[in-house]
Design a protein around this motif. Structure first.
Motif, mmCIF file in Angstrom:
data_model
loop_
_atom_site.group_PDB
_atom_site.id
_atom_site.type_symbol
_atom_site.label_atom_id
_atom_site.label_comp_id
_atom_site.label_asym_id
_atom_site.label_seq_id
_atom_site.Cartn_x
_atom_site.Cartn_y
_atom_site.Cartn_z
ATOM 1 N N GLU A 1 -19.705 85.253 24.046
ATOM 2 C CA GLU A 1 -20.501 86.243 23.575
ATOM 3 C C GLU A 1 -21.954 85.694 23.072
ATOM 4 O OE1 GLU A 1 -20.462 89.613 24.147
ATOM 5 O OE2 GLU A 1 -18.746 89.145 25.029
ATOM 6 N N ALA A 2 -21.926 84.610 22.282
ATOM 7 C CA ALA A 2 -22.962 84.038 21.654
ATOM 8 C C ALA A 2 -23.903 83.465 22.958
ATOM 9 C CB ALA A 2 -22.555 82.858 20.680
ATOM 10 N N ARG A 3 -23.216 82.784 23.981
ATOM 11 C CA ARG A 3 -23.975 82.160 25.050
ATOM 12 C C ARG A 3 -24.480 83.327 25.966
ATOM 13 N NH1 ARG A 3 -19.492 80.299 27.293
ATOM 14 N NH2 ARG A 3 -19.700 78.337 26.152
ATOM 15 N N ARG A 4 -23.862 84.531 26.075
ATOM 16 C CA ARG A 4 -24.607 85.644 26.927
ATOM 17 C C ARG A 4 -25.656 86.250 26.191
ATOM 18 N NH1 ARG A 4 -23.829 90.966 26.960
ATOM 19 N NH2 ARG A 4 -22.351 90.845 25.136
ATOM 20 N N GLU A 5 -25.650 86.166 24.710
ATOM 21 C CA GLU A 5 -26.712 86.765 24.031
ATOM 22 C C GLU A 5 -27.835 85.780 23.937
ATOM 23 O OE1 GLU A 5 -27.726 88.350 19.463
ATOM 24 O OE2 GLU A 5 -25.615 87.639 19.825
ATOM 25 N N TYR A 6 -27.735 84.616 23.970
ATOM 26 C CA TYR A 6 -28.566 83.362 23.995
ATOM 27 C C TYR A 6 -29.584 83.660 25.185
ATOM 28 C CZ TYR A 6 -30.693 78.824 24.663
ATOM 29 O OH TYR A 6 -31.583 77.756 25.038
ATOM 30 N N ASN A 7 -28.754 83.652 26.489
ATOM 31 C CA ASN A 7 -29.525 83.831 27.954
ATOM 32 C C ASN A 7 -30.022 84.965 27.745
ATOM 33 O OD1 ASN A 7 -28.091 81.437 28.763
ATOM 34 N ND2 ASN A 7 -26.095 82.401 29.595
ATOM 35 N N GLN A 8 -29.710 86.065 27.345
ATOM 36 C CA GLN A 8 -30.310 87.275 27.425
ATOM 37 C C GLN A 8 -31.712 87.282 26.585
ATOM 38 O OE1 GLN A 8 -28.085 90.716 26.167
ATOM 39 N NE2 GLN A 8 -26.956 90.633 28.163
ATOM 40 N N ASN A 9 -31.927 86.643 25.541
ATOM 41 C CA ASN A 9 -32.833 86.608 24.790
ATOM 42 C C ASN A 9 -33.992 85.627 25.316
ATOM 43 O OD1 ASN A 9 -31.851 88.254 22.770
ATOM 44 N ND2 ASN A 9 -31.136 86.558 21.675
#
Length: 249
Positions: free
Chosen positions: A154-162
């Motif tokens: 989830e942290a990786r997905r949020e980082y990519n979105q930002n």
């Protein structure tokens, strides 16, 4: 026909049953390996010996499945290779029903780590498929749904979105601050090309806007030419006045 890749030449196993045992020692060693494989369904031996015996065990099971226990030549073959005669019953009553619907090989060969210190010989495990023993290679534990991996995902997905949002915002700011008419013209042409053909009035509006913008640029160029002509006229008038003053009266 065997269902796995085999060597084109036989391995040299002349002294496996003692010095000078020759061909008889080689055959005796292979018979022991095939008998042990049928008995225990998994044996550990030298890799070269196990790989050599594998072909004979595969062929024995294949012929038993094809001909059954009523075929005289097949029974003679089983009697020769199986040194313990009670295994003939296991071959036809246990292994044949197990492998009669197999489309792949009936055995499997594994390499074992080389022991050190030692002689550096490669050992292996030869086994029958479907045996009751635990697997040689342990099954990998499923770690996808561990809490730590879920949080990292989830942290990786949020980082990519930002990161995508920041890149988009910086690109928009760069386009607005550049003020390059050529880039604006390219953007308008790109929008016009991607416009749906079912709405021609939108394409016409965008085309008119682009033409107007190009006309404004052309008019700006004409103004610059007119100002240069005025400057030239002014300088020529000043030169004429100087010439008039210098003339004698």
């Amino acid at each position: 026909m065997l269902r796995f890749k085999v060597r084109l030449r036989h391995r040299k196993m002349g002294s496996v049953e003692g010095l000078g045992s020759g061909v008889e020692g080689r055959i005796k060693r292979l018979r022991k390996l095939v008998t042990g494989l049928i008995r225990y369904e998994r044996i550990e031996t030298a890799h070269s010996h196990g790989d050599e015996a594998r072909g004979y065990a595969e062929r024995l099971i294949q012929v038993a499945i094809k001909n059954g226990d009523k075929h005289r030549e097949t029974m003679e073959m089983a009697d020769f290779w199986l040194m313990e005669k009670d295994l003939i019953h296991k071959l036809f009553k246990v292994l044949v029903p197990r492998y009669q619907n197999y489309s792949t090989s009936y055995t499997q060969m594994w390499n074992l780590p080389i022991k050190y210190p030692g002689f550096g010989h490669q050992s292996g495990v030869l086994e029958l498929k479907g045996n009751p023993w635990p697997p040689v290679r342990p099954e990998q534990r499923e770690t996808k749904y561990l809490l730590s991996n879920i949080l990292l995902q989830e942290a990786r997905r949020e980082y990519n979105q930002n990161k995508i949002k920041l890149d988009t915002a910086s690109l928009d700011y760069t386009n607005k601050s550049s003020g390059d008419p050529f880039s604006d013209r390219m953007d308008m042409s790109r929008i016009t090309e991607t416009t749906d053909s079912s709405s021609p009035h939108v394409a016409d509006t965008l085309e008119d806007k682009r033409v107007t913008q190009m006309g404004d640029e052309d008019s700006g160029g004409g103004d610059r030419v007119n100002s240069m002509e005025k400057d030239v006229d002014k300088v020529s008038k000043q030169m004429d006045e100087l010439n008039v003053k210098d003339k004698p009266t």
